[in-house]
Write a protein that holds these residues in place. Structure first.
Motif, PDB file in Angstrom:
ATOM      1  N   ARG A 193       9.850   7.143   7.930  1.00 14.81           N
ATOM      2  CA  ARG A 193       8.653   6.330   8.128  1.00 14.81           C
ATOM      3  C   ARG A 193       8.187   6.495   9.574  1.00 14.81           C
ATOM      4  NH1 ARG A 193       6.842   5.968   3.175  1.00 14.81           N
ATOM      5  NH2 ARG A 193       8.002   4.543   1.812  1.00 14.81           N
ATOM      6  N   PRO A 194       6.875   6.520   9.792  1.00 13.99           N
ATOM      7  CA  PRO A 194       6.357   6.728  11.145  1.00 13.99           C
ATOM      8  C   PRO A 194       6.562   5.501  12.006  1.00 13.99           C
ATOM      9  CG  PRO A 194       4.571   6.186   9.658  1.00 13.99           C
ATOM     10  CD  PRO A 194       5.798   6.329   8.795  1.00 13.99           C
ATOM     11  N   PRO A 195       6.411   5.640  13.325  1.00 11.38           N
ATOM     12  CA  PRO A 195       6.488   4.455  14.183  1.00 11.38           C
ATOM     13  C   PRO A 195       5.552   3.366  13.675  1.00 11.38           C
ATOM     14  CG  PRO A 195       6.469   6.423  15.531  1.00 11.38           C
ATOM     15  CD  PRO A 195       6.212   6.877  14.122  1.00 11.38           C
ATOM     16  N   MET A 196       6.034   2.145  13.632  1.00 13.46           N
ATOM     17  CA  MET A 196       5.259   1.036  13.090  1.00 13.46           C
ATOM     18  C   MET A 196       3.984   0.788  13.877  1.00 13.46           C
ATOM     19  SD  MET A 196       5.065  -1.121  10.606  1.00 13.46           S
ATOM     20  CE  MET A 196       6.667  -1.310   9.825  1.00 13.46           C
ATOM     21  N   SER A 197       3.965   1.173  15.145  1.00 13.69           N
ATOM     22  CA  SER A 197       2.771   0.950  15.961  1.00 13.69           C
ATOM     23  C   SER A 197       1.560   1.695  15.421  1.00 13.69           C
ATOM     24  CB  SER A 197       3.028   1.374  17.408  1.00 13.69           C
ATOM     25  OG  SER A 197       3.397   2.739  17.463  1.00 13.69           O
ATOM     26  N   GLY A 198       1.776   2.723  14.586  1.00 10.86           N
ATOM     27  CA  GLY A 198       0.660   3.482  14.028  1.00 10.86           C
ATOM     28  C   GLY A 198       0.222   3.017  12.658  1.00 10.86           C
ATOM     29  N   VAL A 199       0.855   1.972  12.115  1.00  5.81           N
ATOM     30  CA  VAL A 199       0.495   1.458  10.797  1.00  5.81           C
ATOM     31  C   VAL A 199      -0.597   0.412  10.950  1.00  5.81           C
ATOM     32  CG1 VAL A 199       1.358   0.209   8.772  1.00  5.81           C
ATOM     33  CG2 VAL A 199       2.783   1.941   9.877  1.00  5.81           C
ATOM     34  N   ALA A 200      -1.703   0.587  10.214  1.00  4.22           N
ATOM     35  CA  ALA A 200      -2.878  -0.263  10.396  1.00  4.22           C
ATOM     36  C   ALA A 200      -2.580  -1.741  10.177  1.00  4.22           C
ATOM     37  CB  ALA A 200      -3.999   0.204   9.439  1.00  4.22           C
ATOM     38  N   GLU A 201      -1.810  -2.059   9.139  1.00  4.50           N
ATOM     39  CA  GLU A 201      -1.501  -3.458   8.861  1.00  4.50           C
ATOM     40  C   GLU A 201      -0.721  -4.108   9.980  1.00  4.50           C
ATOM     41  OE1 GLU A 201      -1.783  -1.497   4.744  1.00  4.50           O
ATOM     42  OE2 GLU A 201      -1.244  -0.950   6.805  1.00  4.50           O
ATOM     43  N   ARG A 208       0.826  -1.221   0.000  1.00  5.55           N
ATOM     44  CA  ARG A 208       0.000   0.000   0.000  1.00  5.55           C
ATOM     45  C   ARG A 208       0.850   1.256   0.000  1.00  5.55           C
ATOM     46  NH1 ARG A 208      -1.561   3.227   4.201  1.00  5.55           N
ATOM     47  NH2 ARG A 208      -0.838   1.753   5.784  1.00  5.55           N
ATOM     48  N   ILE A 209       2.038   1.181   0.613  1.00  6.35           N
ATOM     49  CA  ILE A 209       2.940   2.322   0.670  1.00  6.35           C
ATOM     50  C   ILE A 209       4.109   2.036  -0.275  1.00  6.35           C
ATOM     51  CG2 ILE A 209       4.443   3.715   2.140  1.00  6.35           C
ATOM     52  CD1 ILE A 209       2.687   2.937   4.508  1.00  6.35           C
ATOM     53  N   PRO A 210       4.230   2.770  -1.386  1.00  4.97           N
ATOM     54  CA  PRO A 210       5.331   2.512  -2.320  1.00  4.97           C
ATOM     55  C   PRO A 210       6.684   2.634  -1.628  1.00  4.97           C
ATOM     56  CG  PRO A 210       3.698   3.974  -3.310  1.00  4.97           C
ATOM     57  CD  PRO A 210       3.335   3.844  -1.861  1.00  4.97           C
ATOM     58  N   ALA A 211       7.552   1.681  -1.889  1.00  7.12           N
ATOM     59  CA  ALA A 211       8.866   1.675  -1.258  1.00  7.12           C
ATOM     60  C   ALA A 211       9.774   2.716  -1.900  1.00  7.12           C
ATOM     61  CB  ALA A 211       9.506   0.291  -1.371  1.00  7.12           C
ATOM     62  N   VAL A 212      10.667   3.260  -1.094  1.00  4.71           N
ATOM     63  CA  VAL A 212      11.697   4.166  -1.599  1.00  4.71           C
ATOM     64  C   VAL A 212      13.051   3.525  -1.331  1.00  4.71           C
ATOM     65  CG1 VAL A 212      10.286   6.218  -1.232  1.00  4.71           C
ATOM     66  CG2 VAL A 212      11.807   5.443   0.595  1.00  4.71           C
TER      67      VAL A 212
END
Length: 314
Positions: free
Chosen positions: A299-307, A100-104
């Protein structure tokens, strides 16, 4: 050096020999923590297989210290993925994680995404270009996390030769990172290898930290870990000598620019005046300018990523 740092050095700096493997397996069994090892890799077919094989043989087959060994391939054009899989690693391609989030491009991007495809309570990161690799690199950095519940983040420390010259590696560390840390975060002045790619942390900490997508990831995680859990929760372990492929001077310049930008954001969360770096290469008609973008994304803290949240619940 601050007195606080001197005390920290005496309490939180160890040697890999301080924790024999038998002690670590006993501690792991007692605390019930699982351990994941992640190797970020880009065109490392010449070294990744030996590293994977060493970890599997010494820390998965001889002793049950590592539960999961994952290589994240960030777009290799050589046989990195094939070699890593043949040696016994689980290989995941960067672009298949969180599509969902294109990689850089960038090392930090790969480390951030690795949290979604690993499950260990402790996550250890190891660079995939190391030569003459020893399993001590892994057992050393996970050891304090298994034996001391107050430790949350552990960096490896080591000698870094440059060719045959002892102690001359780590040029960006000495010219950029160490001055920045000593001047702006003096509590971190005791770290021997603040930019080293071998470190381990509790997942519960990593998922709360932002990840610079590029070369600034090591400095960013170290500074943010200090502010999140405090100096006494950080540690370092001497694992000997680190040998790897060295970058040329211009690549080091780009690395330094990314590290400076990471520090700048943490100092002021301010606006980058010019997030680019111009370098020069000699051509047929003289010096030719080459301009490169400096990593400006985190990238934001992973705890805030829905997946990630969904996976944790499941």
């Amino acid at each position: 050096m601050l007195e606080e740092v001197e005390r920290w050095l005496s309490r939180r700096s160890w040697s890999v020999d301080d924790r024999p493997t038998a002690r670590l397996t006993d501690a792991k069994r007692a605390c019930g923590a699982s351990v994941s090892v992640v190797l970020p890799a880009l065109d490392e077919e010449g070294t990744v297989g030996e590293i994977v094989a060493e970890i599997r043989r010494e820390l998965m087959e001889k002793v049950p210290l590592v539960d999961e060994l994952v290589v994240i391939d960030s777009g290799s054009t050589d046989r990195t993925a094939e070699v890593a899989a043949a040696a016994g690693a689980k290989v995941v391609r960067r672009d298949e994680i969180l599509p969902r989030i294109p990689a850089v491009p960038g090392k930090g991007e790969v480390l951030w995404r690795s949290l979604l495809v690993t499950s260990g309570d402790i996550v250890a990161f190891v660079d995939a270009d190391l030569r003459e690799f020893s399993a001590d690199f892994v057992s050393g950095i996970v050891g304090p996390l298994l034996t001391d519940p107050d430790v949350a983040f552990v960096k490896a420390m080591y000698d870094r030769p440059l060719g045959e010259a002892a102690g001359q590696g780590g040029r960006v560390t000495e010219l950029m990172a160490r001055p920045l840390l000593n001047m702006h975060w003096p509590q971190l002045a005791g770290f021997v290898q603040p930019l080293g790619g071998e470190y381990a942390a509790r997942r519960s900490l990593l998922e709360r930290l932002p990840f610079p997508v590029g070369y600034g990831v090591e400095l960013g995680l170290l500074v943010d870990a200090l502010h999140t859990v405090g100096l006494d929760a950080l540690a370092q372990v001497d694992v000997g000598v680190r040998k790897h492929r060295h970058q040329d001077g211009q690549a080091l310049g780009r690395m330094a620019a990314a590290i400076y930008r990471t520090a700048q954001l943490r100092l002021a969360r301010g606006h980058l005046v010019r997030p680019e770096l111009t370098q020069f290469e000699r051509g047929e008609d003289g010096f030719v300018p080459r301009t490169y973008a400096v990593d400006t994304e985190e990238r934001p803290p992973m705890s805030g990523v829905a997946e990630y949240a969904h996976r944790r619940v499941a």
